[in-house]
Write an enzyme that holds these catalytic residues in place. Sequence first.
Site, PDB file in Angstrom:
ATOM      1  N   HIS A   1       0.080  -0.945   3.565  1.00  0.00           N
ATOM      2  CA  HIS A   1      -1.373  -0.832   3.601  1.00  0.00           C
ATOM      3  C   HIS A   1      -1.876  -1.033   5.019  1.00  0.00           C
ATOM      4  O   HIS A   1      -1.181  -1.587   5.864  1.00  0.00           O
ATOM      5  CB  HIS A   1      -2.026  -1.859   2.665  1.00  0.00           C
ATOM      6  CG  HIS A   1      -1.638  -3.261   2.991  1.00  0.00           C
ATOM      7  ND1 HIS A   1      -0.458  -3.826   2.549  1.00  0.00           N
ATOM      8  CD2 HIS A   1      -2.243  -4.213   3.742  1.00  0.00           C
ATOM      9  CE1 HIS A   1      -0.361  -5.059   2.995  1.00  0.00           C
ATOM     10  NE2 HIS A   1      -1.430  -5.321   3.733  1.00  0.00           N
TER      11      HIS A   1
ATOM     12  N   GLN B   1       2.902  -9.461   7.250  1.00  0.00           N
ATOM     13  CA  GLN B   1       2.620  -8.802   5.965  1.00  0.00           C
ATOM     14  C   GLN B   1       2.772  -9.799   4.825  1.00  0.00           C
ATOM     15  O   GLN B   1       3.802 -10.480   4.739  1.00  0.00           O
ATOM     16  CB  GLN B   1       3.587  -7.630   5.768  1.00  0.00           C
ATOM     17  CG  GLN B   1       3.306  -6.797   4.525  1.00  0.00           C
ATOM     18  CD  GLN B   1       4.252  -5.593   4.411  1.00  0.00           C
ATOM     19  OE1 GLN B   1       5.306  -5.561   5.038  1.00  0.00           O
ATOM     20  NE2 GLN B   1       3.862  -4.636   3.594  1.00  0.00           N
TER      21      GLN B   1
ATOM     22  N   HIS C   1      -5.391  -2.271   7.193  1.00  0.00           N
ATOM     23  CA  HIS C   1      -6.695  -2.933   7.144  1.00  0.00           C
ATOM     24  C   HIS C   1      -7.695  -2.178   8.025  1.00  0.00           C
ATOM     25  O   HIS C   1      -7.372  -1.842   9.164  1.00  0.00           O
ATOM     26  CB  HIS C   1      -6.615  -4.358   7.700  1.00  0.00           C
ATOM     27  CG  HIS C   1      -5.755  -5.288   6.913  1.00  0.00           C
ATOM     28  ND1 HIS C   1      -6.276  -6.254   6.074  1.00  0.00           N
ATOM     29  CD2 HIS C   1      -4.410  -5.423   6.837  1.00  0.00           C
ATOM     30  CE1 HIS C   1      -5.276  -6.941   5.531  1.00  0.00           C
ATOM     31  NE2 HIS C   1      -4.139  -6.462   5.982  1.00  0.00           N
TER      32      HIS C   1
ATOM     33  N   ASP D   1     -10.840  -5.405   0.416  1.00  0.00           N
ATOM     34  CA  ASP D   1      -9.916  -6.547   0.485  1.00  0.00           C
ATOM     35  C   ASP D   1     -10.591  -7.746  -0.161  1.00  0.00           C
ATOM     36  O   ASP D   1     -11.749  -8.070   0.147  1.00  0.00           O
ATOM     37  CB  ASP D   1      -9.562  -6.845   1.948  1.00  0.00           C
ATOM     38  CG  ASP D   1      -8.443  -7.864   2.078  1.00  0.00           C
ATOM     39  OD1 ASP D   1      -8.553  -8.961   1.488  1.00  0.00           O
ATOM     40  OD2 ASP D   1      -7.459  -7.578   2.761  1.00  0.00           O
ATOM     41  N   ILE D   2      -9.858  -8.397  -1.065  1.00  0.00           N
ATOM     42  CA  ILE D   2     -10.418  -9.545  -1.779  1.00  0.00           C
ATOM     43  C   ILE D   2     -10.761 -10.678  -0.803  1.00  0.00           C
ATOM     44  O   ILE D   2     -11.625 -11.514  -1.087  1.00  0.00           O
ATOM     45  CB  ILE D   2      -9.419 -10.007  -2.874  1.00  0.00           C
ATOM     46  CG1 ILE D   2     -10.116 -10.676  -4.022  1.00  0.00           C
ATOM     47  CG2 ILE D   2      -8.316 -10.877  -2.308  1.00  0.00           C
ATOM     48  CD1 ILE D   2      -9.202 -10.897  -5.224  1.00  0.00           C
TER      49      ILE D   2
HETATM   50  P1  5GP Z   1      -1.367  -8.323   4.631  1.00  0.00           P
HETATM   51  O1  5GP Z   1      -1.414  -9.787   4.957  1.00  0.00           O
HETATM   52  O2  5GP Z   1      -0.133  -7.986   3.812  1.00  0.00           O
HETATM   53  O3  5GP Z   1      -1.540  -7.416   5.823  1.00  0.00           O
HETATM   54  O4  5GP Z   1      -2.645  -8.048   3.738  1.00  0.00           O
HETATM   55  C1  5GP Z   1      -2.694  -8.288   2.363  1.00  0.00           C
HETATM   56  C2  5GP Z   1      -4.148  -8.329   1.976  1.00  0.00           C
HETATM   57  O5  5GP Z   1      -4.241  -8.140   0.580  1.00  0.00           O
HETATM   58  C3  5GP Z   1      -4.849  -9.660   2.292  1.00  0.00           C
HETATM   59  O6  5GP Z   1      -5.876  -9.451   3.237  1.00  0.00           O
HETATM   60  C4  5GP Z   1      -5.390 -10.117   0.922  1.00  0.00           C
HETATM   61  O7  5GP Z   1      -6.697 -10.632   1.004  1.00  0.00           O
HETATM   62  C5  5GP Z   1      -5.366  -8.843   0.105  1.00  0.00           C
HETATM   63  N1  5GP Z   1      -5.156  -9.040  -1.313  1.00  0.00           N
HETATM   64  C6  5GP Z   1      -4.206  -9.836  -1.899  1.00  0.00           C
HETATM   65  N2  5GP Z   1      -4.304  -9.765  -3.246  1.00  0.00           N
HETATM   66  C7  5GP Z   1      -5.317  -8.902  -3.509  1.00  0.00           C
HETATM   67  C8  5GP Z   1      -5.894  -8.425  -4.731  1.00  0.00           C
HETATM   68  O8  5GP Z   1      -5.489  -8.761  -5.838  1.00  0.00           O
HETATM   69  N3  5GP Z   1      -6.926  -7.545  -4.620  1.00  0.00           N
HETATM   70  C9  5GP Z   1      -7.401  -7.142  -3.400  1.00  0.00           C
HETATM   71  N4  5GP Z   1      -8.433  -6.287  -3.398  1.00  0.00           N
HETATM   72  N5  5GP Z   1      -6.881  -7.576  -2.225  1.00  0.00           N
HETATM   73  C10 5GP Z   1      -5.854  -8.439  -2.290  1.00  0.00           C
END
Ligand code: 5GP
Length: 145
Positions: free
Chosen positions: A108, A102, A110, A39-40
């Site tokens: 996805h 999300q 984590h 995760d970035i």
């Molecule tokens: P969510 O909030 O949808 O559960 O998680 C999305 C995750 O994607 C976040 O933790 C964010 O840091 C990660 N993310 C967003 N853009 C990118 C990217 O371009 N590359 C990577 N490796 N992670 C990303």
Amino acid sequence: MPMFVDTSPPGQCIFCRLVAGEIPSAKVYEDALTIAFMDIGQVTPGHVLVATKRHAATLLDTTPEEAATLMQTARRVALAVRTAFDPPGLTLLQANGALGGQTVAHVHLHVVPRHEDDGITFTWPRQEPPAAVLAGYAERLRAAL
Ligand code: 5GP
Ligand code: ZN
């Protein structure tokens, strides 16, 4: 409110482009159905995302095979996180929909190494309804299965 929301159309979303190699990622693992990458945002060191290769917006859009493989890959990654980072705790988080937290609309999961005072907070407004209410909820769900 999330800091960032990816509003790209399906197939052009960040994770589809990452799966296609159009944007770079620090890849950990891949198989026919899933991919795991760093995760970035790195909430803690070793924070990994496990995603489907096919675009599916949420868990509810996955096939049973994709859903099962997501968890199998998460387990493999969790074992690797234990070997490589040895955190005292580990949290899996899977968000669906903006109100579910999300921010990238491509399913996805984590895998987050956890440490004392790591700054992660999760409020859980516990309620304890009467048994008859629980039975009613269970009945509705059984009817929906
Ligand atoms: P969510 O909030 O949808 O559960 O998680 C999305 C995750 O994607 C976040 O933790 C964010 O840091 C990660 N993310 C967003 N853009 C990118 C990217 O371009 N590359 C990577 N490796 N992670 C990303
Ligand atoms: Zn996608």
